[in-house]
Scaffold this motif. Structure first.
Motif, PDB file in Angstrom:
ATOM      1  N   SER A 176      -3.380   3.375  -1.184  1.00 58.74           N
ATOM      2  CA  SER A 176      -3.856   2.684  -2.382  1.00 58.74           C
ATOM      3  C   SER A 176      -2.898   1.559  -2.743  1.00 58.74           C
ATOM      4  O   SER A 176      -1.685   1.674  -2.545  1.00 58.74           O
ATOM      5  CB  SER A 176      -3.947   3.667  -3.554  1.00 58.74           C
ATOM      6  N   ALA A 177      -3.448   0.466  -3.286  1.00 58.17           N
ATOM      7  CA  ALA A 177      -2.616  -0.651  -3.741  1.00 58.17           C
ATOM      8  C   ALA A 177      -2.335  -0.574  -5.243  1.00 58.17           C
ATOM      9  O   ALA A 177      -1.619  -1.430  -5.768  1.00 58.17           O
ATOM     10  CB  ALA A 177      -3.302  -1.971  -3.429  1.00 58.17           C
ATOM     11  N   LYS A 178      -2.885   0.383  -5.943  1.00 57.67           N
ATOM     12  CA  LYS A 178      -2.669   0.472  -7.387  1.00 57.67           C
ATOM     13  C   LYS A 178      -1.232   0.839  -7.670  1.00 57.67           C
ATOM     14  O   LYS A 178      -0.684   1.732  -7.001  1.00 57.67           O
ATOM     15  CB  LYS A 178      -3.614   1.526  -8.004  1.00 57.67           C
ATOM     16  N   PRO A 179      -0.552   0.200  -8.650  1.00 54.52           N
ATOM     17  CA  PRO A 179      -1.049  -0.813  -9.587  1.00 54.52           C
ATOM     18  C   PRO A 179      -0.814  -2.249  -9.112  1.00 54.52           C
ATOM     19  O   PRO A 179      -1.021  -3.179  -9.879  1.00 54.52           O
ATOM     20  CB  PRO A 179      -0.199  -0.521 -10.826  1.00 54.52           C
ATOM     21  N   ALA A 180      -0.383  -2.432  -7.873  1.00 49.32           N
ATOM     22  CA  ALA A 180      -0.087  -3.785  -7.394  1.00 49.32           C
ATOM     23  C   ALA A 180      -1.338  -4.650  -7.328  1.00 49.32           C
ATOM     24  O   ALA A 180      -1.252  -5.879  -7.451  1.00 49.32           O
ATOM     25  CB  ALA A 180       0.582  -3.722  -6.020  1.00 49.32           C
ATOM     26  N   ASP A 181      -2.502  -4.021  -7.131  1.00 51.14           N
ATOM     27  CA  ASP A 181      -3.730  -4.819  -7.047  1.00 51.14           C
ATOM     28  C   ASP A 181      -3.971  -5.616  -8.322  1.00 51.14           C
ATOM     29  O   ASP A 181      -4.455  -6.753  -8.279  1.00 51.14           O
ATOM     30  CB  ASP A 181      -4.930  -3.929  -6.730  1.00 51.14           C
ATOM     31  N   LEU A 221       0.839  -1.202   0.000  1.00 47.40           N
ATOM     32  CA  LEU A 221       0.000   0.000   0.000  1.00 47.40           C
ATOM     33  C   LEU A 221       0.874   1.252   0.000  1.00 47.40           C
ATOM     34  O   LEU A 221       1.911   1.297   0.662  1.00 47.40           O
ATOM     35  CB  LEU A 221      -0.901   0.023   1.236  1.00 47.40           C
ATOM     36  N   ASP A 222       0.424   2.274  -0.730  1.00 45.80           N
ATOM     37  CA  ASP A 222       1.133   3.546  -0.753  1.00 45.80           C
ATOM     38  C   ASP A 222       1.141   4.157   0.651  1.00 45.80           C
ATOM     39  O   ASP A 222       0.136   4.119   1.372  1.00 45.80           O
ATOM     40  CB  ASP A 222       0.450   4.509  -1.734  1.00 45.80           C
ATOM     41  N   HIS A 223       2.262   4.726   1.029  1.00 46.65           N
ATOM     42  CA  HIS A 223       2.437   5.254   2.389  1.00 46.65           C
ATOM     43  C   HIS A 223       1.456   6.378   2.709  1.00 46.65           C
ATOM     44  O   HIS A 223       1.022   6.529   3.850  1.00 46.65           O
ATOM     45  CB  HIS A 223       3.874   5.755   2.567  1.00 46.65           C
ATOM     46  N   HIS A 224       1.084   7.156   1.700  1.00 47.34           N
ATOM     47  CA  HIS A 224       0.220   8.317   1.931  1.00 47.34           C
ATOM     48  C   HIS A 224      -1.244   8.040   1.595  1.00 47.34           C
ATOM     49  O   HIS A 224      -2.138   8.331   2.401  1.00 47.34           O
ATOM     50  CB  HIS A 224       0.722   9.510   1.122  1.00 47.34           C
ATOM     51  N   GLY A 231       6.493   1.499  -2.012  1.00 51.67           N
ATOM     52  CA  GLY A 231       5.066   1.281  -2.225  1.00 51.67           C
ATOM     53  C   GLY A 231       4.727   0.348  -3.368  1.00 51.67           C
ATOM     54  O   GLY A 231       5.569  -0.435  -3.832  1.00 51.67           O
ATOM     55  N   PRO A 232       3.486   0.401  -3.833  1.00 47.64           N
ATOM     56  CA  PRO A 232       2.992  -0.583  -4.798  1.00 47.64           C
ATOM     57  C   PRO A 232       3.713  -0.565  -6.144  1.00 47.64           C
ATOM     58  O   PRO A 232       3.841  -1.608  -6.778  1.00 47.64           O
ATOM     59  CB  PRO A 232       1.505  -0.236  -4.948  1.00 47.64           C
ATOM     60  N   HIS A 233       4.214   0.595  -6.573  1.00 49.60           N
ATOM     61  CA  HIS A 233       4.965   0.626  -7.836  1.00 49.60           C
ATOM     62  C   HIS A 233       6.264  -0.163  -7.698  1.00 49.60           C
ATOM     63  O   HIS A 233       6.638  -0.952  -8.584  1.00 49.60           O
ATOM     64  CB  HIS A 233       5.243   2.070  -8.255  1.00 49.60           C
ATOM     65  N   GLY A 234       6.973   0.040  -6.586  1.00 46.02           N
ATOM     66  CA  GLY A 234       8.193  -0.726  -6.337  1.00 46.02           C
ATOM     67  C   GLY A 234       7.895  -2.200  -6.135  1.00 46.02           C
ATOM     68  O   GLY A 234       8.685  -3.064  -6.544  1.00 46.02           O
ATOM     69  N   TRP A 235       6.756  -2.502  -5.509  1.00 45.81           N
ATOM     70  CA  TRP A 235       6.326  -3.885  -5.287  1.00 45.81           C
ATOM     71  C   TRP A 235       6.156  -4.601  -6.619  1.00 45.81           C
ATOM     72  O   TRP A 235       6.650  -5.731  -6.814  1.00 45.81           O
ATOM     73  CB  TRP A 235       5.015  -3.866  -4.508  1.00 45.81           C
ATOM     74  N   VAL A 236       5.473  -3.960  -7.540  1.00 47.48           N
ATOM     75  CA  VAL A 236       5.241  -4.553  -8.868  1.00 47.48           C
ATOM     76  C   VAL A 236       6.561  -4.804  -9.583  1.00 47.48           C
ATOM     77  O   VAL A 236       6.795  -5.887 -10.130  1.00 47.48           O
ATOM     78  CB  VAL A 236       4.329  -3.646  -9.717  1.00 47.48           C
ATOM     79  N   ALA A 237       7.449  -3.811  -9.578  1.00 46.79           N
ATOM     80  CA  ALA A 237       8.729  -3.952 -10.275  1.00 46.79           C
ATOM     81  C   ALA A 237       9.549  -5.101  -9.692  1.00 46.79           C
ATOM     82  O   ALA A 237      10.169  -5.882 -10.430  1.00 46.79           O
ATOM     83  CB  ALA A 237       9.509  -2.646 -10.197  1.00 46.79           C
TER      84      ALA A 237
END
Length: 278
Positions: free
Chosen positions: A25-30, A19-22, A256-262
């Motif tokens: 949101s989980a996008k785009p990881a969802d 989830l984004d720290h602020h 956050g979720p962008h780093g998670w996806v990568a």
């Protein structure tokens, strides 16, 4: 060449990781979570400090409904129907730490000169928890629905705190110090809970090559990150907060979720696996 027998167990912290720290949101990881589950390539296992009630509220925005989950910092494993590590056929909750009622019994049995300095969530109204934490009322109610840990405020001296630690240790209850709140908890950790879940999957799915991946951004995540087959440290918004020298631990490209996806996509590629773009 892709190994079709590989199945990933992805243990993920939530805040600042999936989830984004602020925005939370989980996008785009969802989208990637949904793809991995739909393709039966992975089980996504939230492993969080949140309560089960708080996690259930998030299931509306993260496709993790029905997944194995670990709450209260490794203290409780929630197993869906058919999970092999439920304690018996009627129970889908495994308490890894100390059951909440027993924690409260120990707190209420303390000498008055210690008890008077403790204000736990059980002592506080929903409104009081909301004011102390900054949570909305609905979230404060969910935060009060605890199973194996008790946050509390402490107003005593350092000497009294040392006495409190010793008294609770006799009941196998330790104290973790957070920012504002202290936490009564058992000896369970995220690492121990992860290992329990992995062993259960290994017993129930012997035909698969299971690969555990652990992602997190906080000091209490480091043990599970280093214990997984592949560990991923998520940088926080100010840079990397935790460091590991283990060769199987990497740092994600972003928070956050962008780093998670990568990070997950990079791991999949190294196993010769790709997911279709949509």
């Amino acid at each position: 060449m892709a190994n079709q027998c590989v199945h990933f167990l992805i243990f993920t912290d939530l805040d600042g990781t999936l989830l984004d720290h602020h925005s939370y949101s989980a996008k785009p990881a969802d989208h990637l979570v949904r793809q991995l589950r739909d393709q039966s390539m992975a089980d996504i296992i939230p492993i969080t400090s949140k309560t089960r009630s708080e996690l259930q509220a998030l299931e509306q925005s993260i496709p993790i409904s029905g997944a194995v989950s670990v709450t209260e910092n490794g203290s409780v494993i929630h197993a869906p129907d058919g999970a092999p590590f439920a304690q018996d056929e009627h129970s889908h909750i495994v308490i890894m730490g100390v059951e909440y009622g027993r924690i409260l019994d120990q707190v209420n049995g303390l000498p008055q000169h210690l008890r008077q300095h403790i204000t736990g969530f059980a002592d506080m109204s929903v409104q009081a928890v909301a004011e102390a934490t900054g949570l909305p009322i609905e979230d404060a109610q969910r935060a009060k629905e605890r199973e194996a840990t008790e946050p509390f405020l402490w107003s005593g001296s350092d000497a009294a705190y040392s006495e409190l630690e010793a008294a609770m240790a006799k009941a196998d209850i330790r104290i973790q110090r957070g920012g504002r709140f202290y936490h009564f908890t058992g000896q369970a950790t995220k690492e121990q809970a992860m290992k329990t879940v992995v062993r259960a999957f290994q017993s129930s799915r012997p035909e698969l090559e299971l690969v555990s991946i652990a992602l997190g951004d906080g000091p209490n995540d480091l043990g599970m990150i280093e214990a997984a087959d592949i560990g991923v440290i998520m940088p926080n918004v100010d840079g990397v907060a935790i460091i590991s020298t283990k060769s199987h631990v990497r740092t994600a490209a972003g928070p956050g979720p962008h780093g998670w996806v990568a990070a997950i996509q990079d791991i999949l590629q190294k196993y010769g696996l790709t997911l279709p773009e949509t």
